[in-house]
Design a protein around this motif. Structure first.
Motif, PDB file in Angstrom:
ATOM      1  N   LYS A  82       0.764  -1.137   0.072  1.00  0.00           N
ATOM      2  CA  LYS A  82      -0.076   0.106  -0.228  1.00  0.00           C
ATOM      3  C   LYS A  82       0.961   1.057   0.293  1.00  0.00           C
ATOM      4  CE  LYS A  82      -4.287  -1.625   2.055  1.00  0.00           C
ATOM      5  NZ  LYS A  82      -5.279  -1.926   3.203  1.00  0.00           N
ATOM      6  N   GLY A  83       0.533   2.198  -0.896  1.00  0.00           N
ATOM      7  CA  GLY A  83       1.287   3.525  -0.943  1.00  0.00           C
ATOM      8  C   GLY A  83       0.249   4.430  -0.137  1.00  0.00           C
ATOM      9  N   ASN A  84       0.800   5.303   0.485  1.00  0.00           N
ATOM     10  CA  ASN A  84       0.347   6.464   1.097  1.00  0.00           C
ATOM     11  C   ASN A  84       1.632   7.436   1.529  1.00  0.00           C
ATOM     12  OD1 ASN A  84      -1.534   8.267   2.276  1.00  0.00           O
ATOM     13  ND2 ASN A  84      -1.961   6.763   3.998  1.00  0.00           N
ATOM     14  N   ILE A  85       1.670   8.413   0.637  1.00  0.00           N
ATOM     15  CA  ILE A  85       2.753   9.462   1.027  1.00  0.00           C
ATOM     16  C   ILE A  85       2.237  10.559   1.910  1.00  0.00           C
ATOM     17  CG2 ILE A  85       4.061  11.331  -0.162  1.00  0.00           C
ATOM     18  CD1 ILE A  85       3.526   9.572  -2.618  1.00  0.00           C
ATOM     19  N   TYR A  86       3.286  11.092   2.726  1.00  0.00           N
ATOM     20  CA  TYR A  86       3.060  12.079   3.580  1.00  0.00           C
ATOM     21  C   TYR A  86       4.549  12.703   3.900  1.00  0.00           C
ATOM     22  CZ  TYR A  86       2.197  15.936   7.123  1.00  0.00           C
ATOM     23  OH  TYR A  86       2.230  16.970   7.584  1.00  0.00           O
ATOM     24  N   ARG A  87       5.046  13.900   3.577  1.00  0.00           N
ATOM     25  CA  ARG A  87       5.880  14.475   3.764  1.00  0.00           C
ATOM     26  C   ARG A  87       5.832  16.163   3.855  1.00  0.00           C
ATOM     27  NH1 ARG A  87       8.873  11.950  -1.286  1.00  0.00           N
ATOM     28  NH2 ARG A  87       8.187  13.410  -2.692  1.00  0.00           N
ATOM     29  N   GLN A  88       6.874  16.682   4.118  1.00  0.00           N
ATOM     30  CA  GLN A  88       6.687  18.327   4.102  1.00  0.00           C
ATOM     31  C   GLN A  88       8.000  18.733   3.402  1.00  0.00           C
ATOM     32  OE1 GLN A  88       6.715  19.476   8.403  1.00  0.00           O
ATOM     33  NE2 GLN A  88       4.402  19.850   8.173  1.00  0.00           N
ATOM     34  N   ALA A  89       7.602  20.050   2.718  1.00  0.00           N
ATOM     35  CA  ALA A  89       8.840  20.690   2.167  1.00  0.00           C
ATOM     36  C   ALA A  89       8.827  22.052   2.762  1.00  0.00           C
ATOM     37  CB  ALA A  89       8.669  20.779   0.632  1.00  0.00           C
ATOM     38  N   SER A  90      10.119  22.590   2.587  1.00  0.00           N
ATOM     39  CA  SER A  90      10.272  24.009   3.352  1.00  0.00           C
ATOM     40  C   SER A  90       9.507  25.153   2.629  1.00  0.00           C
ATOM     41  CB  SER A  90      11.769  24.460   3.387  1.00  0.00           C
ATOM     42  OG  SER A  90      12.473  24.363   2.369  1.00  0.00           O
ATOM     43  N   SER A  91       9.542  25.010   1.100  1.00  0.00           N
ATOM     44  CA  SER A  91       8.813  26.248   0.409  1.00  0.00           C
ATOM     45  C   SER A  91       8.397  25.287  -1.151  1.00  0.00           C
ATOM     46  CB  SER A  91       9.967  27.184   0.071  1.00  0.00           C
ATOM     47  OG  SER A  91      10.812  26.741  -0.646  1.00  0.00           O
ATOM     48  N   TRP A  92       7.796  26.329  -1.763  1.00  0.00           N
ATOM     49  CA  TRP A  92       7.374  25.503  -3.159  1.00  0.00           C
ATOM     50  C   TRP A  92       8.645  25.405  -4.210  1.00  0.00           C
ATOM     51  CZ3 TRP A  92       2.518  23.628  -3.490  1.00  0.00           C
ATOM     52  CH2 TRP A  92       1.642  24.292  -2.851  1.00  0.00           C
ATOM     53  N   ALA A  93       9.737  26.110  -3.834  1.00  0.00           N
ATOM     54  CA  ALA A  93      10.697  25.881  -4.580  1.00  0.00           C
ATOM     55  C   ALA A  93      11.646  24.791  -4.149  1.00  0.00           C
ATOM     56  CB  ALA A  93      11.721  27.102  -4.612  1.00  0.00           C
ATOM     57  N   ASP A  94      11.436  24.005  -3.195  1.00  0.00           N
ATOM     58  CA  ASP A  94      12.130  22.763  -2.424  1.00  0.00           C
ATOM     59  C   ASP A  94      11.934  21.850  -3.562  1.00  0.00           C
ATOM     60  OD1 ASP A  94      13.228  21.169  -1.222  1.00  0.00           O
ATOM     61  OD2 ASP A  94      12.362  21.606   0.773  1.00  0.00           O
ATOM     62  N   LYS A  95      12.909  21.171  -3.855  1.00  0.00           N
ATOM     63  CA  LYS A  95      12.915  19.977  -4.773  1.00  0.00           C
ATOM     64  C   LYS A  95      12.085  18.793  -3.969  1.00  0.00           C
ATOM     65  CE  LYS A  95      14.807  21.493  -8.490  1.00  0.00           C
ATOM     66  NZ  LYS A  95      14.008  21.974  -9.572  1.00  0.00           N
ATOM     67  N   THR A  96      12.040  18.724  -2.874  1.00  0.00           N
ATOM     68  CA  THR A  96      11.445  17.769  -2.275  1.00  0.00           C
ATOM     69  C   THR A  96       9.675  17.774  -2.356  1.00  0.00           C
ATOM     70  OG1 THR A  96      11.286  18.770  -0.016  1.00  0.00           O
ATOM     71  CG2 THR A  96      13.201  17.323  -0.365  1.00  0.00           C
ATOM     72  N   ILE A  97       9.412  18.761  -3.043  1.00  0.00           N
ATOM     73  CA  ILE A  97       7.802  18.881  -3.266  1.00  0.00           C
ATOM     74  C   ILE A  97       7.603  18.039  -4.470  1.00  0.00           C
ATOM     75  CG2 ILE A  97       7.992  20.534  -4.907  1.00  0.00           C
ATOM     76  CD1 ILE A  97       5.601  21.879  -3.195  1.00  0.00           C
ATOM     77  N   ILE A  98       8.619  17.557  -5.212  1.00  0.00           N
ATOM     78  CA  ILE A  98       8.194  16.614  -6.280  1.00  0.00           C
ATOM     79  C   ILE A  98       8.188  15.121  -5.566  1.00  0.00           C
ATOM     80  CG2 ILE A  98       8.986  15.722  -8.405  1.00  0.00           C
ATOM     81  CD1 ILE A  98      10.340  18.234  -8.889  1.00  0.00           C
ATOM     82  N   VAL A  99       7.058  14.501  -5.757  1.00  0.00           N
ATOM     83  CA  VAL A  99       6.906  13.268  -5.168  1.00  0.00           C
ATOM     84  C   VAL A  99       7.497  12.009  -6.219  1.00  0.00           C
ATOM     85  CG1 VAL A  99       5.120  11.418  -4.380  1.00  0.00           C
ATOM     86  CG2 VAL A  99       4.873  13.712  -4.043  1.00  0.00           C
ATOM     87  N   TRP A 100       6.727  11.872  -7.176  1.00  0.00           N
ATOM     88  CA  TRP A 100       7.278  10.950  -8.230  1.00  0.00           C
ATOM     89  C   TRP A 100       8.309  11.316  -9.032  1.00  0.00           C
ATOM     90  CZ3 TRP A 100       1.971  10.637  -7.342  1.00  0.00           C
ATOM     91  CH2 TRP A 100       1.477   9.357  -6.497  1.00  0.00           C
ATOM     92  N   SER A 101       7.766  12.432  -9.980  1.00  0.00           N
ATOM     93  CA  SER A 101       8.723  12.948 -10.767  1.00  0.00           C
ATOM     94  C   SER A 101       8.155  14.299 -11.416  1.00  0.00           C
ATOM     95  CB  SER A 101       9.546  12.374 -12.376  1.00  0.00           C
ATOM     96  OG  SER A 101       8.162  12.375 -13.127  1.00  0.00           O
ATOM     97  N   GLU A 102       8.679  15.403 -11.765  1.00  0.00           N
ATOM     98  CA  GLU A 102       8.123  16.579 -12.161  1.00  0.00           C
ATOM     99  C   GLU A 102       6.706  16.294 -13.009  1.00  0.00           C
ATOM    100  OE1 GLU A 102       8.966  20.633 -14.299  1.00  0.00           O
ATOM    101  OE2 GLU A 102      10.585  19.427 -13.568  1.00  0.00           O
ATOM    102  N   TYR A 103       6.926  15.342 -13.686  1.00  0.00           N
ATOM    103  CA  TYR A 103       5.782  15.026 -15.093  1.00  0.00           C
ATOM    104  C   TYR A 103       4.732  14.209 -14.621  1.00  0.00           C
ATOM    105  CZ  TYR A 103       9.198  17.349 -18.119  1.00  0.00           C
ATOM    106  OH  TYR A 103      10.120  18.231 -18.377  1.00  0.00           O
ATOM    107  N   VAL A 104       5.221  13.119 -13.629  1.00  0.00           N
ATOM    108  CA  VAL A 104       4.249  12.005 -13.120  1.00  0.00           C
ATOM    109  C   VAL A 104       3.628  12.970 -11.852  1.00  0.00           C
ATOM    110  CG1 VAL A 104       3.952   9.970 -11.746  1.00  0.00           C
ATOM    111  CG2 VAL A 104       5.887  10.029 -13.410  1.00  0.00           C
ATOM    112  N   ASP A 105       3.840  13.869 -11.281  1.00  0.00           N
ATOM    113  CA  ASP A 105       3.113  14.406 -10.380  1.00  0.00           C
ATOM    114  C   ASP A 105       2.100  15.325 -11.073  1.00  0.00           C
ATOM    115  OD1 ASP A 105       4.849  13.797  -8.330  1.00  0.00           O
ATOM    116  OD2 ASP A 105       5.359  15.513  -7.546  1.00  0.00           O
ATOM    117  N   TYR A 106       2.570  15.932 -12.239  1.00  0.00           N
ATOM    118  CA  TYR A 106       1.391  16.512 -12.998  1.00  0.00           C
ATOM    119  C   TYR A 106       0.210  15.542 -13.526  1.00  0.00           C
ATOM    120  CZ  TYR A 106      -0.959  18.662 -17.087  1.00  0.00           C
ATOM    121  OH  TYR A 106      -1.854  19.495 -17.906  1.00  0.00           O
ATOM    122  N   PHE A 107       0.625  14.426 -13.917  1.00  0.00           N
ATOM    123  CA  PHE A 107      -0.249  13.402 -14.489  1.00  0.00           C
ATOM    124  C   PHE A 107      -1.444  12.987 -13.212  1.00  0.00           C
ATOM    125  CE2 PHE A 107       2.687  12.448 -18.136  1.00  0.00           C
ATOM    126  CZ  PHE A 107       2.033  13.062 -18.819  1.00  0.00           C
TER     127      PHE A 107
END
Length: 187
Positions: A82-107
């Motif tokens: 089972k997948g269930n993601i929870y994490r925090q990023a310091s800002s919108w520019a922080d790279k940890t905001i991307i979960v799978w990849s930039e494009y996959v997050d969009y999809f």
């Protein structure tokens, strides 16, 4: 009796839910529904404008409110990741905001919830619900006493696995499965 058992593994996240929207579910009814869709895609070219003939064959394979199905479909979850993601990023520019990849997050945007936490001032990133993660294993078995309808159902399942996907966001690449093993039997 003809029978085929497909042992499958998720190669992309699989977002399928049942009556309990909080937990993932891989049900026979959902699998049968996707197979029915691919049958129509396959058989539509063969039957052309003869919709009544298409309905008649589809009804024999998958059943209807008037007749039961001649092909039995059973779907089971063998090994759940089972997948269930929870994490925090310091800002919108922080790279940890991307979960799978930039494009996959969009999809998969409708699956992710990204918003600023008013208390911590950080960006909370979480999935809206649990899902079947990559590596989850499933089994789908088809069985029938009629070889013609069995082969058509088997072709529909092959199309679903190889060209389609299961669950929502399937058109965006989610819900892709690979066949690990196929066992066909004549009982």
């Amino acid at each position: 009796m003809y029978e085929a058992i497909f042992d499958l593994e998720a190669i992309t996240p699989l977002f399928m839910r049942g009556a309990d929207a909080r937990s993932p579910e891989f049900s026979s009814a959902s699998v049968k529904g996707v197979m029915r869709w691919w049958f129509r895609a396959l058989a539509g070219g063969y039957f052309g404008n003869n919709i009544e003939a298409l309905k008649e064959v589809e009804e024999k394979i998958f059943g209807s409110t008037r007749n039961k199905s001649r092909v039995f479909v059973r779907a089971e979850v063998e090994d759940v990741k089972k997948g269930n993601i929870y994490r925090q990023a310091s800002s919108w520019a922080d790279k940890t905001i991307i979960v799978w990849s930039e494009y996959v997050d969009y999809f998969f945007f409708s699956v992710l919830d990204k918003r600023r936490n008013r208390k911590t001032k950080k960006i909370d990133i979480k999935t809206r619900f649990e899902y079947f993660d990559v590596g989850s294993k499933f089994s789908i078995s088809l069985s029938s006493t009629d070889e013609r309808y069995f082969r058509l159902a088997e072709a529909s399942l092959w199309m679903t696995i190889n060209l389609g996907g299961f669950g929502f966001r399937a058109r965006r690449g989610a819900g892709s499965l690979k066949v690990q093993m196929l066992r066909e039997m004549l009982l």
